[in-house]
Design an enzyme around this catalytic site. Structure first.
Site, mmCIF file in Angstrom:
data_model
loop_
_atom_site.group_PDB
_atom_site.id
_atom_site.type_symbol
_atom_site.label_atom_id
_atom_site.label_comp_id
_atom_site.label_asym_id
_atom_site.label_seq_id
_atom_site.Cartn_x
_atom_site.Cartn_y
_atom_site.Cartn_z
ATOM 1 N N CYS A 49 -17.092 2.214 10.335
ATOM 2 C CA CYS A 49 -17.542 0.901 10.163
ATOM 3 C C CYS A 49 -17.426 -0.434 10.041
ATOM 4 C CB CYS A 49 -17.069 1.859 8.387
ATOM 5 S SG CYS A 49 -15.623 0.744 7.937
ATOM 6 N N CYS A 52 -11.951 -1.552 10.821
ATOM 7 C CA CYS A 52 -10.446 -1.829 11.284
ATOM 8 C C CYS A 52 -10.368 -2.837 11.796
ATOM 9 C CB CYS A 52 -9.923 -0.469 11.852
ATOM 10 S SG CYS A 52 -10.083 1.227 11.998
ATOM 11 N N CYS A 156 -9.742 7.500 12.039
ATOM 12 C CA CYS A 156 -10.614 7.342 12.135
ATOM 13 C C CYS A 156 -10.425 8.209 13.801
ATOM 14 C CB CYS A 156 -12.566 7.320 12.434
ATOM 15 S SG CYS A 156 -12.732 6.905 10.745
ATOM 16 N N CYS A 189 -7.670 3.721 6.570
ATOM 17 C CA CYS A 189 -8.937 3.692 6.647
ATOM 18 C C CYS A 189 -9.216 2.296 5.870
ATOM 19 C CB CYS A 189 -9.530 4.560 6.222
ATOM 20 S SG CYS A 189 -11.776 4.722 6.095
ATOM 21 N N HIS A 228 3.898 6.986 -3.536
ATOM 22 C CA HIS A 228 4.737 7.430 -4.287
ATOM 23 C C HIS A 228 6.017 6.680 -4.610
ATOM 24 C CE1 HIS A 228 4.715 9.752 -7.895
ATOM 25 N NE2 HIS A 228 6.134 9.918 -7.342
ATOM 26 N N CYS A 231 6.281 3.216 -6.170
ATOM 27 C CA CYS A 231 5.442 2.435 -5.979
ATOM 28 C C CYS A 231 6.283 1.473 -8.191
ATOM 29 C CB CYS A 231 4.284 3.849 -6.784
ATOM 30 S SG CYS A 231 2.852 3.282 -8.212
ATOM 31 N N CYS A 249 0.888 5.477 -14.632
ATOM 32 C CA CYS A 249 0.984 6.101 -13.525
ATOM 33 C C CYS A 249 -0.391 6.484 -13.618
ATOM 34 C CB CYS A 249 2.509 6.748 -13.172
ATOM 35 S SG CYS A 249 1.902 8.073 -12.147
ATOM 36 N N CYS A 255 -4.251 10.570 -8.434
ATOM 37 C CA CYS A 255 -3.924 9.976 -7.641
ATOM 38 C C CYS A 255 -2.812 10.179 -7.119
ATOM 39 C CB CYS A 255 -3.105 8.887 -8.100
ATOM 40 S SG CYS A 255 -1.694 7.126 -6.793
ATOM 41 N N CYS A 264 2.349 1.206 1.720
ATOM 42 C CA CYS A 264 1.217 0.111 1.029
ATOM 43 C C CYS A 264 1.969 -1.070 -0.276
ATOM 44 C CB CYS A 264 -0.401 0.641 0.397
ATOM 45 S SG CYS A 264 -0.923 1.128 1.696
ATOM 46 N N CYS A 276 -3.894 -1.118 -3.328
ATOM 47 C CA CYS A 276 -5.040 -0.162 -4.434
ATOM 48 C C CYS A 276 -4.839 0.266 -6.318
ATOM 49 C CB CYS A 276 -5.278 1.094 -3.509
ATOM 50 S SG CYS A 276 -6.086 0.811 -2.000
ATOM 51 N N CYS A 283 -4.791 6.188 -4.797
ATOM 52 C CA CYS A 283 -4.248 5.526 -3.631
ATOM 53 C C CYS A 283 -5.256 7.471 -2.954
ATOM 54 C CB CYS A 283 -2.972 6.517 -3.026
ATOM 55 S SG CYS A 283 -2.378 6.694 -1.633
ATOM 56 N N CYS A 286 -5.149 8.042 2.753
ATOM 57 C CA CYS A 286 -6.823 7.668 4.080
ATOM 58 C C CYS A 286 -5.666 6.783 5.255
ATOM 59 C CB CYS A 286 -7.359 6.086 3.107
ATOM 60 S SG CYS A 286 -6.556 4.944 3.538
HETATM 61 FE FE1 FSX Z 1 -12.445 4.716 10.275
HETATM 62 FE FE2 FSX Z 1 -12.190 2.288 11.400
HETATM 63 FE FE3 FSX Z 1 -11.896 3.806 8.128
HETATM 64 FE FE4 FSX Z 1 -13.568 1.989 9.361
HETATM 65 O O1 FSX Z 1 -12.740 1.582 12.999
HETATM 66 S S1 FSX Z 1 -10.848 4.097 9.910
HETATM 67 S S2 FSX Z 1 -14.913 3.826 9.088
HETATM 68 S S3 FSX Z 1 -11.560 1.181 7.993
HETATM 69 O O2 FSX Z 1 -13.889 1.176 10.527
HETATM 70 O O3 FSX Z 1 -12.480 3.865 11.682
#
Ligand code: FSX
Length: 301
Positions: A49, A52, A156, A189, A228, A231, A249, A255, A264, A276, A283, A286
């Site tokens: 998307c 990153c 990804c 992500c 955690h 946290c 919590c 979560c 994070c 988040c 959370c 990701c």
């Molecule tokens: Fe994936 Fe990155 Fe998530 Fe997006 O390039 S880790 S869908 S934030 O953009 O690849």
């Protein structure tokens, strides 16, 4: 591309504690950047998307002017990046080919790699020599061979991530699965910009970060500083029964912090503004291998 690195060094020195850079690494970095030109970075997009790259664009120096252009173009010697480079078309691709031929480059990939339909759901460029379309699958396979290091930016590229989620119609695979060799994975992500800068700094300083079994730098993704473990809501009495409850919590609501090894909760996001859970969201883990399917459904009644 001519390289000026003073501002990157200034940034690393001033932000060492925030990023988690050991001062001995900053010293090595200083030496390395004074001695030779930084290796070129060839950055490829698979299925993603582009979050990153947007996350990296959030790097703001506490020590003056370091924006993403300064970091990537003037410091890291970014030779090819589909979203950030000025050149386009044949000129951009020819520049990439020249750098690839010279070798010694860092290959950074964000996005998963589609393998169905011979990879033709993700075309990265047209080869000016043959006029043929080149898939992300072909580009990653070929360029990984000559790379000094292969960085997987984001979940990804590291593990497949959201594009590889069920039913995965384009048969997305991680970069590691495609090249069958070692990669440095910086999942998330998106990933935190500090994690990317930290890793680039290690490589430019001539160091190889120690990796965990998921290919992530141990120093950044350790259970000890996991979501955690650190946290601020961990020791609070009572669990939130509904969303929108400040300070409690969120475990009962789904979560996934206890399964997430990212830092994070102490590093915070958006230049230390919040994260988040701080914004009352759960959370989603990701940064973990298997996200999103392994952790779905995310929300519980
Ligand atoms: Fe994936 Fe990155 Fe998530 Fe997006 O390039 S880790 S869908 S934030 O953009 O690849």
């Amino acid at each position: 591309m001519k390289v000026s690195r003073r501002s990157f060094l200034k940034y690393c020195i001033a932000s060492a504690a925030t990023i988690g850079l050991d001062l001995s690494v900053v010293k090595l970095l200083e030496k390395a950047l004074a001695a030779a030109e930084a290796p070129p970075v060839l950055w490829l997009n698979g299925a993603n998307c582009t979050g990153c790259t947007v996350s990296l664009a959030n790097v703001v120096a506490h020590a003056g002017a370091l924006d993403v252009g300064d970091l990537l173009i003037n410091t890291i010697n970014l030779t090819f990046h589909p979203n950030l480079m000025g050149a386009a078309g044949d000129l951009a691709v020819t520049t990439l080919f020249d750098a690839a031929q010279a070798g010694g480059y860092i290959l950074a990939v964000d996005g998963g790699i589609p393998t169905a339909f011979d990879g033709h759901t993700c075309i990265v460029w047209t080869d000016p020599r043959t006029g043929m379309e080149v898939t992300a699958l072909e580009a990653v396979t070929e360029l990984a061979g000559g790379a000094a290091a292969v960085l997987c930016i984001g979940t990804c590229a590291s593990f497949g991530g959201i594009p590889a989620g069920n039913p995965n119609p384009t048969s997305i695979r991680s970069v590691r699965e495609i090249i069958g060799g070692s990669t440095i994975n910086i999942p998330g992500c998106p990933p935190h910009p500090d994690w990317m800068v930290w890793t680039f700094a290690q490589l430019l300083a001539g160091l190889s970060p120690k990796l965990d079994s998921s290919g992530r730098p141990k120093e950044l993704f350790s259970g000890k500083s996991g979501v955690h473990k650190k946290c601020p809501r961990k020791e609070v009495d009572g669990k939130a029964a509904t969303f929108g409850t400040d300070g409690l919590c969120l475990k009962k609501l789904g979560c996934r912090g206890p399964e997430c090894k990212a830092d994070c909760s102490t590093r915070l996001w958006n230049n230390g503004t919040n994260w988040c859970v701080g914004a009352n969201a759960i959370c989603l883990a990701c940064t973990e291998n298997g996200f999103p399917d392994k952790f779905s459904p995310f929300y519980r009644d």
